[in-house]
Design a protein around this motif. Structure first.
Motif, PDB file in Angstrom:
ATOM      1  N   ASN A  74      26.320  12.187  80.434  1.00 15.63           N
ATOM      2  CA  ASN A  74      26.864  12.681  81.695  1.00 15.63           C
ATOM      3  C   ASN A  74      27.291  14.123  81.506  1.00 15.63           C
ATOM      4  O   ASN A  74      28.289  14.418  80.838  1.00 15.63           O
ATOM      5  N   ALA A  75      26.517  15.035  82.097  1.00 16.49           N
ATOM      6  CA  ALA A  75      26.752  16.474  81.918  1.00 16.49           C
ATOM      7  C   ALA A  75      28.016  16.964  82.597  1.00 16.49           C
ATOM      8  O   ALA A  75      28.474  18.078  82.324  1.00 16.49           O
ATOM      9  N   SER A 117      42.267  15.371  86.262  1.00 21.33           N
ATOM     10  CA  SER A 117      40.866  15.641  85.933  1.00 21.33           C
ATOM     11  C   SER A 117      39.906  15.105  86.994  1.00 21.33           C
ATOM     12  O   SER A 117      38.779  15.578  87.100  1.00 21.33           O
ATOM     13  N   VAL A 118      40.325  14.115  87.805  1.00 21.21           N
ATOM     14  CA  VAL A 118      39.416  13.548  88.801  1.00 21.21           C
ATOM     15  C   VAL A 118      39.393  14.347  90.099  1.00 21.21           C
ATOM     16  O   VAL A 118      38.592  14.044  90.993  1.00 21.21           O
ATOM     17  N   PHE A 119      40.239  15.358  90.247  1.00 18.64           N
ATOM     18  CA  PHE A 119      40.240  16.139  91.480  1.00 18.64           C
ATOM     19  C   PHE A 119      38.821  16.665  91.746  1.00 18.64           C
ATOM     20  O   PHE A 119      38.241  17.324  90.877  1.00 18.64           O
ATOM     21  N   PRO A 120      38.263  16.444  92.921  1.00 17.43           N
ATOM     22  CA  PRO A 120      36.934  16.994  93.224  1.00 17.43           C
ATOM     23  C   PRO A 120      36.932  18.517  93.311  1.00 17.43           C
ATOM     24  O   PRO A 120      35.915  19.156  93.041  1.00 17.43           O
ATOM     25  N   VAL A 124      34.442   5.023  85.758  1.00 17.38           N
ATOM     26  CA  VAL A 124      33.554   5.946  85.058  1.00 17.38           C
ATOM     27  C   VAL A 124      32.108   5.507  85.265  1.00 17.38           C
ATOM     28  O   VAL A 124      31.769   4.336  85.062  1.00 17.38           O
ATOM     29  N   HIS A 125      31.271   6.444  85.690  1.00 21.71           N
ATOM     30  CA  HIS A 125      29.854   6.149  85.919  1.00 21.71           C
ATOM     31  C   HIS A 125      29.202   5.634  84.632  1.00 21.71           C
ATOM     32  O   HIS A 125      29.407   6.186  83.539  1.00 21.71           O
ATOM     33  N   GLY A 126      28.402   4.584  84.770  1.00 19.09           N
ATOM     34  CA  GLY A 126      27.583   4.125  83.658  1.00 19.09           C
ATOM     35  C   GLY A 126      28.205   3.096  82.749  1.00 19.09           C
ATOM     36  O   GLY A 126      27.546   2.603  81.825  1.00 19.09           O
ATOM     37  N   VAL A 127      29.482   2.761  82.965  1.00 16.34           N
ATOM     38  CA  VAL A 127      30.134   1.731  82.162  1.00 16.34           C
ATOM     39  C   VAL A 127      30.966   0.838  83.075  1.00 16.34           C
ATOM     40  O   VAL A 127      31.183   1.157  84.243  1.00 16.34           O
ATOM     41  N   LYS A 128      31.432  -0.264  82.528  1.00 18.00           N
ATOM     42  CA  LYS A 128      32.324  -1.148  83.259  1.00 18.00           C
ATOM     43  C   LYS A 128      33.695  -1.182  82.580  1.00 18.00           C
ATOM     44  O   LYS A 128      33.813  -0.927  81.389  1.00 18.00           O
ATOM     45  N   ARG A 135      35.664  14.948  87.300  1.00 15.69           N
ATOM     46  CA  ARG A 135      35.891  14.854  88.737  1.00 15.69           C
ATOM     47  C   ARG A 135      35.213  13.657  89.404  1.00 15.69           C
ATOM     48  O   ARG A 135      34.256  13.096  88.908  1.00 15.69           O
ATOM     49  N   MET A 136      35.787  13.332  90.541  1.00 19.08           N
ATOM     50  CA  MET A 136      35.329  12.217  91.354  1.00 19.08           C
ATOM     51  C   MET A 136      34.151  12.636  92.219  1.00 19.08           C
ATOM     52  O   MET A 136      34.087  13.775  92.696  1.00 19.08           O
ATOM     53  N   GLY A 137      33.221  11.714  92.424  1.00 22.61           N
ATOM     54  CA  GLY A 137      32.086  11.987  93.288  1.00 22.61           C
ATOM     55  C   GLY A 137      31.203  10.769  93.454  1.00 22.61           C
ATOM     56  O   GLY A 137      31.431   9.726  92.820  1.00 22.61           O
ATOM     57  N   ILE A 138      30.212  10.905  94.270  1.00 21.84           N
ATOM     58  CA  ILE A 138      29.320   9.779  94.564  1.00 21.84           C
ATOM     59  C   ILE A 138      28.274   9.615  93.471  1.00 21.84           C
ATOM     60  O   ILE A 138      28.004   8.502  93.010  1.00 21.84           O
ATOM     61  N   ALA A 139      27.688  10.723  93.027  1.00 21.03           N
ATOM     62  CA  ALA A 139      26.562  10.662  92.090  1.00 21.03           C
ATOM     63  C   ALA A 139      26.997  11.047  90.683  1.00 21.03           C
ATOM     64  O   ALA A 139      27.816  11.961  90.501  1.00 21.03           O
ATOM     65  N   SER A 140      26.435  10.379  89.688  1.00 18.89           N
ATOM     66  CA  SER A 140      26.755  10.695  88.300  1.00 18.89           C
ATOM     67  C   SER A 140      26.166  12.030  87.874  1.00 18.89           C
ATOM     68  O   SER A 140      26.539  12.568  86.829  1.00 18.89           O
ATOM     69  N   SER A 141      25.272  12.578  88.670  1.00 18.97           N
ATOM     70  CA  SER A 141      24.662  13.864  88.329  1.00 18.97           C
ATOM     71  C   SER A 141      25.660  15.012  88.384  1.00 18.97           C
ATOM     72  O   SER A 141      25.480  16.032  87.711  1.00 18.97           O
ATOM     73  N   ASP A 142      26.702  14.888  89.189  1.00 16.09           N
ATOM     74  CA  ASP A 142      27.669  15.975  89.285  1.00 16.09           C
ATOM     75  C   ASP A 142      29.115  15.491  89.278  1.00 16.09           C
ATOM     76  O   ASP A 142      30.022  16.211  89.689  1.00 16.09           O
TER      77      ASP A 142
END
Length: 625
Positions: free
Chosen positions: A334-335, A586-589, A574-578, A558-565
């Protein structure tokens, strides 16, 4: 084991995590010990961690473990006395970070204080109580797609958190926007005469309208006396004192362990197609014994905008190239992890030499401060209850009253085109180099500080090594935006500060009234034969040589819909794990236009409700199977 003996604030860490249903700790080797399991393991007892631990442990059927790398806050006097907070900098209670050298700031490395203590930075920094602009959060929902995190979603939690204490001699407050039954105590504290009769009216004289309450849907624009989180006893109301008081710490299902330095999140990759977070590993010191604690429901990272991305990367979640460079197996590529870092930058203050006794600099002398300390100890009042930043003006740099010749080249990066992008703080002290440098010759000094609130520049947090005890590399990349808009915004702010200094209301408090022929006697550190002739180039050079952080880093997970950004989804998973969430700044968009403590608390409070609802739904499903 008695409750006192199980309390980690009294015992060594590996005895502190108590025995639950899983039985006694089991030693698998001389290097690692597995401790009891908990339903929730929260990493970091900062702003978000304190709220989450308190709210999740309200449910007596679950167990919560809160791990903190720092120590106990309850015996730290400097954290209790509001004006003494700078004395915590560079101590054991501070992560004491520094950035890498900043090319945009004369190749200087900047000091970044971060709380390493129960309460985190709410136990360490100034006590500004600020909701920020409604447009900031509406932008999160509309521009960044973070629905359920708009202002109307967070406002109920801001009110639920707060116990506001009104005062008849303070500005009129519309109580419909204030909370009265929350855990967090807010109100008004000490106000110096030079702020009340000098700075506030001076701002109005140059065209900044008064704003009695910046914590309402109308937003922050205007000049105001700051509301603070200082309680009625004159003590800091941190998230530690508000959400982890003795009554909460005595809950049999809540455990708080100090000096637990988390090294990585543990994952189950065998029984689940998607990696499942099952706990964390930690040490009490570099090279010390390693421990594991397991989480039956979730692991929640609340380490802040520096430590959270570091922990994610050490756990194998982050940019693949970065992880491979340090020999860390890639769990999730995750970049966005450690990227999109934004901070509030300010210049060293415009320093004004005030008349003797009109500022609080005399309190730097232990002898002169003794009466004030006695007043605080006995009555909980007096100048030691000052918040330092006692008042502030929030403006838009593009406003024709302030922008001047820069108006045609300034980009409006405010939220929704309506929020502020500049803050001007008035402080009755010489707050130079984070309060470490005393005023010259013992003078009384007033500081006027311009802060860029909506930077376009963004930076990174990356690993120095795979050793968790090595501080990560922090690179905010200040003044790196295309077009130098951040620089121009702060340049506008400096010009506004100089207007405030020259206003009649403020001049009467100065030891030397400024003239066009001599500014060196009242403005430190720059001097000029004519204040109106100071060039933009000279001011920019001054900014680059003297600018410093206001301690508000955000956005690095940061928070968002897609794991790309983005790093986490709209439920902060967290994207990609459970089984792994993040909740901290740190999650502020996107960066908000003010002080973030209230926002972090409201978000953590809201997330605690979301987590409870998620697991209640799971229980219903399992019961029906």
């Amino acid at each position: 084991m008695s409750r006192r003996n199980r309390n980690p604030l009294h015992n060594p860490l590996h005895y502190a995590t108590p025995q639950l249903q899983t039985g006694a700790p089991v030693t698998f080797s001389t290097a690692k010990r597995v401790l009891s399991g908990y339903d929730y393991v929260i990493v970091g007892a900062g702003a978000a961690g304190c709220v989450l631990a308190s709210k999740l442990s309200e449910d007596k059927s679950v167990s919560v473990l809160l791990l903190e790398a720092g120590g106990d806050n309850t015996k730290v006097l400097e954290s209790k006395v509001p004006l003494m907070f700078p004395k915590l900098f560079h101590t054991e209670h501070d992560w004491d970070y520094s950035t890498v050298e900043q090319p945009g700031l004369a190749s200087r490395a900047l000091y970044w204080p971060r709380g390493r203590i129960i309460g985190g930075s709410t136990s360490l920094n100034a006590m500004m109580y600020h909701h920020c602009s409604k447009s900031d959060f509406d932008e999160w929902a509309t521009v960044h797609g973070c629905k359920r995190w708009a202002y109307d979603d967070l406002a109920p939690y801001l009110r639920r958190m707060e116990k506001f204490t009104p005062n008849s001699d303070r500005p009129a407050i519309d109580t419909q926007h204030r909370g009265s039954s929350g855990e967090w105590q807010t109100g008004y504290s000490w106000l110096s005469e030079i702020v009340d009769q000098g700075f506030l009216p001076a701002c109005q004289e140059i065209g900044i309208p008064p704003q009695s309450d910046i914590n309402c849907p109308d937003g922050s624009l205007g000049v105001t006396r700051f509301q603070t989180f200082i309680d009625s006893k004159g003590q800091r109301s941190s998230f530690a004192t508000a959400y982890l008081p003795p009554s909460v710490m005595q809950r049999p299902n809540l455990y708080v362990a100090c000096h637990a330095h988390v090294t990585r999140v543990l994952f189950d990759r065998l029984t689940s197609q998607t990696p499942l977070a099952i706990g964390v590993e930690f040490q009490t010191k570099r090279g010390g014994e390693r421990f594991e604690v397991h989480a039956r429901k979730e692991v929640i990272l609340s380490g802040g905008a520096v430590n959270t991305p570091q922990t994610l990367m050490l756990s194998g979640i982050g940019p693949a190239d970065e992880l491979k460079k340090h020999g860390i197996p890639v769990l999730v590529d995750n970049a966005a992890v450690g990227h999109n870092l934004k901070d509030h930058l300010c210049t060293t203050p415009v320093i004004c030499k005030a008349k003797a006794g009109k500022t609080l600099d005399y309190l730097a002398s232990n002898i002169k401060a003794l009466p004030a300390l006695l007043q605080w100890l006995v009555l909980g009042s007096g100048p030691l209850t000052s918040n330092v930043g006692e008042a502030a003006a929030f403006i838009r740099s593009t406003d024709e009253k302030f922008a001047g010749s820069l108006r045609s080249v300034l980009k409006d990066n405010s939220s929704g085109g309506v929020g502020p992008d500049l803050e001007i703080i008035g402080a009755p002290v010489a707050f130079v180099h984070h309060g470490e440098e005393p005023p010259v010759d013992g003078n009384s000094v007033f500081s006027i500080v311009p802060i860029g609130l909506r930077p376009l520049s963004s930076g990174t947090v990356t690993l120095r090594s795979r050793d968790t005890f090595d501080a990560p590399l922090i690179d905010p990349r200040y003044f790196s935006d295309d077009g130098n808009n951040d620089q121009k915004v702060l340049l506008t702010g400096l010009r506004v500060c100089l207007k405030i200094v020259r206003s009649p209301a403020f001049q009467r408090f100065l030891e030397v009234v400024p003239t066009d022929d001599d500014v060196s006697s009242y403005w430190w550190p720059y001097s000029s034969s004519n204040i109106d002739n100071i060039s933009d180039e000279d001011l920019i050079r001054f900014m680059k040589e003297k600018a410093f952080t206001l301690y508000h880093p955000v956005g690095s997970a940061r928070m968002g819909i897609a794991s790309s950004d983005s790093v986490v989804d709209l439920d902060c998973r967290v994207h990609g794990v459970k089984g792994l969430r993040v909740m901290d700044a740190s999650v502020f968009p996107e960066q908000i236009s003010g002080h973030p403590t209230a926002t972090i608390g409201a978000m953590a409070y809201k997330l605690s409700d979301m987590i409870k609802q998620d697991h209640a739904s799971e229980s219903v499903v399992h019961a029906n199977l």
